[in-house]
Design an enzyme around this catalytic site. Structure first.
Site, short mmCIF file in Angstrom:
data_model
loop_
_atom_site.label_atom_id
_atom_site.label_comp_id
_atom_site.label_asym_id
_atom_site.label_seq_id
_atom_site.Cartn_x
_atom_site.Cartn_y
_atom_site.Cartn_z
N ASP A 12 0.73 -1.27 0.11
CA ASP A 12 -0.07 -0.10 0.11
C ASP A 12 0.80 1.29 -0.01
O ASP A 12 0.52 2.32 0.49
CB ASP A 12 -0.91 0.13 1.27
CG ASP A 12 -1.96 -1.19 1.22
OD1 ASP A 12 -2.18 -1.73 0.07
OD2 ASP A 12 -2.34 -1.58 2.20
N LYS A 15 1.74 2.35 -5.12
CA LYS A 15 2.38 1.66 -6.30
C LYS A 15 1.51 1.85 -7.51
O LYS A 15 1.87 2.41 -8.71
CB LYS A 15 2.55 0.09 -6.18
CG LYS A 15 3.44 -0.20 -4.89
CD LYS A 15 3.70 -1.64 -4.91
CE LYS A 15 2.45 -2.45 -4.27
NZ LYS A 15 2.09 -2.06 -2.78
N GLY A 39 -4.73 -4.23 -3.94
CA GLY A 39 -5.46 -3.18 -4.17
C GLY A 39 -4.93 -1.94 -4.44
O GLY A 39 -4.27 -1.43 -3.63
N HIS A 40 -4.80 -1.48 -5.91
CA HIS A 40 -3.87 -0.53 -6.31
C HIS A 40 -4.86 0.48 -6.77
O HIS A 40 -5.61 0.38 -7.63
CB HIS A 40 -3.08 -1.03 -7.39
CG HIS A 40 -2.01 -2.04 -6.96
ND1 HIS A 40 -1.02 -2.48 -7.92
CD2 HIS A 40 -1.57 -2.58 -5.87
CE1 HIS A 40 -0.48 -3.40 -7.34
NE2 HIS A 40 -0.79 -3.49 -6.06
N GLN A 224 2.00 -5.92 -3.07
CA GLN A 224 2.39 -6.01 -1.69
C GLN A 224 3.58 -5.42 -1.53
O GLN A 224 3.81 -4.41 -2.37
CB GLN A 224 2.55 -7.66 -1.19
CG GLN A 224 1.29 -8.46 -1.35
CD GLN A 224 0.74 -8.98 -2.55
OE1 GLN A 224 1.31 -9.43 -3.17
NE2 GLN A 224 -0.76 -8.78 -2.83
P1 GDP Z 1 -0.72 0.32 -3.54
O1 GDP Z 1 -1.29 -0.88 -2.95
O2 GDP Z 1 0.65 0.44 -3.44
O3 GDP Z 1 -0.95 0.86 -4.94
O4 GDP Z 1 -1.31 1.65 -2.79
P2 GDP Z 1 -2.87 1.79 -2.23
O5 GDP Z 1 -3.62 2.32 -3.54
O6 GDP Z 1 -3.49 0.38 -1.85
O7 GDP Z 1 -2.83 2.95 -1.34
C1 GDP Z 1 -2.33 3.88 -1.38
C2 GDP Z 1 -3.36 5.16 -1.07
O8 GDP Z 1 -2.82 6.60 -1.02
C3 GDP Z 1 -4.39 5.22 -2.11
O9 GDP Z 1 -5.71 5.57 -1.54
C4 GDP Z 1 -3.96 6.29 -3.03
O10 GDP Z 1 -4.93 7.07 -3.65
C5 GDP Z 1 -3.44 7.23 -2.03
N1 GDP Z 1 -2.12 8.16 -2.31
C6 GDP Z 1 -1.18 7.80 -3.23
N2 GDP Z 1 -0.20 8.74 -3.25
C7 GDP Z 1 -0.55 10.02 -2.37
C8 GDP Z 1 -0.10 10.86 -1.82
O11 GDP Z 1 1.04 11.31 -2.11
N3 GDP Z 1 -0.68 11.85 -0.85
C9 GDP Z 1 -1.87 11.14 -0.52
N4 GDP Z 1 -2.52 11.90 0.57
N5 GDP Z 1 -2.75 10.22 -0.85
C10 GDP Z 1 -1.88 9.21 -1.75
P1 IMO Z 2 -0.96 -4.31 -2.24
O1 IMO Z 2 -0.63 -4.66 -3.66
C1 IMO Z 2 -0.99 -4.78 2.18
C2 IMO Z 2 -1.29 -8.55 3.78
C3 IMO Z 2 -2.30 -9.14 4.34
C4 IMO Z 2 -1.92 -10.09 5.42
C5 IMO Z 2 -0.80 -10.72 4.76
C6 IMO Z 2 -1.10 -11.92 4.11
O2 IMO Z 2 -2.51 -3.28 -2.30
O3 IMO Z 2 0.12 -3.35 -1.74
P2 IMO Z 2 -2.72 -12.68 1.99
O4 IMO Z 2 -4.23 -12.62 1.96
O5 IMO Z 2 -1.82 -12.24 1.06
O6 IMO Z 2 -2.61 -14.11 2.36
O7 IMO Z 2 -2.43 -11.96 3.45
O8 IMO Z 2 -0.47 -9.83 3.83
N1 IMO Z 2 -1.55 -8.14 2.31
C7 IMO Z 2 -1.31 -6.83 2.04
N2 IMO Z 2 -1.21 -5.63 2.71
N3 IMO Z 2 -1.03 -4.33 0.72
C8 IMO Z 2 -1.38 -5.54 -0.12
O9 IMO Z 2 -1.25 -5.34 -1.18
C9 IMO Z 2 -1.32 -6.84 0.63
N4 IMO Z 2 -1.70 -7.92 0.14
C10 IMO Z 2 -1.71 -8.97 1.27
O10 IMO Z 2 -3.12 -7.86 5.10
O11 IMO Z 2 -1.33 -9.11 6.42
MG MG Z 3 -2.96 -1.50 -1.87
#
Ligand code: GDP
Ligand code: IMO
Ligand code: MG
Length: 424
Positions: A12, A15, A39-40, A224
């Site tokens: 998270d 990415k 979840g991207h 991840q």
């Molecule tokens: P990922 O799994 O690495 O793609 O990240 P996620 O999408 O799960 O979580 C990142 C969250 O931060 C999302 O809700 C993005 O919209 C948000 N986000 C990304 N870059 C920024 C930033 O620079 N500032 C803020 N406030 N939010 C951001």
């Molecule tokens: P992105 O790509 C954050 C965590 C789960 C749990 C552990 C194992 O959005 O960064 P699983 O279901 O993979 O067997 O769970 O990994 N986890 C993540 N945490 N971002 C993710 O993906 C994750 N995918 C799995 O919360 O701790």
């Molecule tokens: Mg994510």
């Protein structure tokens, strides 16, 4: 230029946002591990997309996307995502390719994931996403899996499914007191997704090899993060795939000699979802404040994310394991308004100073962070476009991260939108 993009913390990191930006200058975007546990998030204009299985590059209409052999594919989740995109005018037809070697997540994987977590509720729970990821990868390694390409051969598929299901049902019944799944219902499930899935299926490693020969540019989208890697992360509190750089090679079938850059994505602080050690975790009001300001709730499960200070010990580990050549620092805007900001530069474990990431679970779980404190800034930085427009304290913070990680920062993100990005 071919680039691998890796999460350098516990996932998270942001990415999705960076992939979306870099995809504009790329031809092919490749997911290589994980599944719909990811979840991207990508935001532009007034739209917000959360992609779980399909590469985030799909939102660029002319780009090709690959789901590589290292990914585990839940057919139901995949087709739901394709439909979600279609309902927003984004078509995956003719530009999404799924490896025939990718393993299928079937309903019994999801059930086993949930049942195992339930049985561990009194101790040892991982806090998985319950998407069936762990059980599916376990079957792959145990040579008890079914692959997307197997759907092409109905007689073989039936035989394998019957064989595999016999064992699964024994486990479900004898260990978890679950009624199990009938062969008929499982076959009907697979039959329902056979045709739609096969329209996207091909030999993706060969496709990528041929693309590389034509000098197409490839971007590898990690899911991840390094600390969730099954080998290099905080085992056993990890996911079941290689989220670090090696996963990109194995999970796509592309040679490492074709890779030019490895970009690491970090948040300007740290978050983690699920169980497991987290030395710099906040408590009390600070946790609430950063969680709310950073909107730190899981993109896949909606669970509140645990938040903490930037941990340079784990990030340095990620730099080394992945050979990071550049960094993107995300969510710097969330730290605005704090009187001071801390960075963990080392740990103390049983009275000893540790500078390098300790692999043993007990050592990490028992470590206290050693902090360096820096002055914060009050200015709103969400509109900053250039390095020189950052407050001096924000520049000092970024410089310090660069020094501690011995890696140049190429991108600083100051908001969730495409345009809230500073290129250095
Ligand atoms: P990922 O799994 O690495 O793609 O990240 P996620 O999408 O799960 O979580 C990142 C969250 O931060 C999302 O809700 C993005 O919209 C948000 N986000 C990304 N870059 C920024 C930033 O620079 N500032 C803020 N406030 N939010 C951001
Ligand atoms: P992105 O790509 C954050 C965590 C789960 C749990 C552990 C194992 O959005 O960064 P699983 O279901 O993979 O067997 O769970 O990994 N986890 C993540 N945490 N971002 C993710 O993906 C994750 N995918 C799995 O919360 O701790
Ligand atoms: Mg994510």
């Amino acid at each position: 230029m071919n680039r691998i993009l890796i999460g350098a913390q516990w996932g998270d990191e942001g990415k999705g946002k960076i992939i979306d930006i870099l995809a504009a200058k790329t031809d092919i975007i490749v997911r290589y591990q994980g599944g719909n546990n990811a979840g991207h998030t990508v935001k532009f204009g007034k739209k917000k997309y959360v992609l779980h299985l399909i590469p985030s590059g799909i939102l660029h209409p002319k780009k090709q996307c690959v789901i590589g052999n290292g990914v585990v594919v839940d057919p139901e989740a995949l087709l739901q995502e394709i439909r979600m995109l279609e309902s927003q005018g984004v078509s995956a037809r003719g530009r999404l390719f799924i490896s025939e070697q990718a393993h299928l997540i079937l309903p019994y994987h999801r059930t086993l994931d949930a049942l195992r977590e339930e049985s561990l509720a009194k101790g040892g729970m991982i806090g998985t996403t319950k998407k069936g990821i762990g059980p599916c990868y376990a079957d792959k390694m145990a040579r008890m899996g079914l692959r997307v390409g197997d759907l092409r051969y109905p007689a073989y598929f039936r035989e394998r499914l019957e064989f595999v299901l016999r064992e699964k049902n024994q486990i479900l019944k004898k260990i978890y007191n679950h009624p199990g799944f009938s062969f008929k219902e499982m076959l009907a499930f697979c039959e329902k997704y056979r045709k739609p899935l096969l329209t996207y299926t091909r030999d993706t490693a060969l496709y990528l090899y041929q693309a590389a020969q034509k000098k197409k540019k490839m971007l590898f989208e990690g899911a991840q993060g390094t600390l969730l890697d099954v080998d290099h992360g905080t085992y056993p509190f990890v996911t079941s795939s290689n989220a670090s750089v090696g996963g990109a090679i194995i999970g796509s079938g592309v040679s490492p000699t074709l890779i030019d850059e490895v970009m690491g994505v970090v948040k300007a602080y740290t978050t983690r979802v699920g169980e497991g050690p987290f030395p710099t975790e906040f408590s009390g009001r600070m946790m609430e404040m950063i969680r709310n300001k950073g909107e730190e709730f899981g993109s896949t499960t909606g669970r509140p994310r645990r938040c903490g200070w930037f941990d340079a010990v784990i990030a340095r580990h990620a730099v080394r394991i992945n050979g990071l050549s550049e960094l993107a620092v995300m969510k710097l805007d969330v730290l605005s308004g704090l009187p001071e900001i801390k960075i963990a530069t080392a740990y103390r474990y049983q009275g000893k100073l540790i500078k390098d990431y300790p692999h043993a679970h007990c050592a990490l779980a028992g470590s206290q962070p050693v902090y360096e404190t820096m002055p914060g800034w009050n200015e709103d930085i969400t509109g900053v476009k250039r390095w020189k427009d950052f407050p001096a304290a924000a520049r000092r913070y970024l410089k310090r991260l660069e020094d501690l990680l011995e890696t140049p920062i190429k991108i600083v993100s100051v908001g969730s939108k495409r345009e809230q990005t500073v290129f250095l």
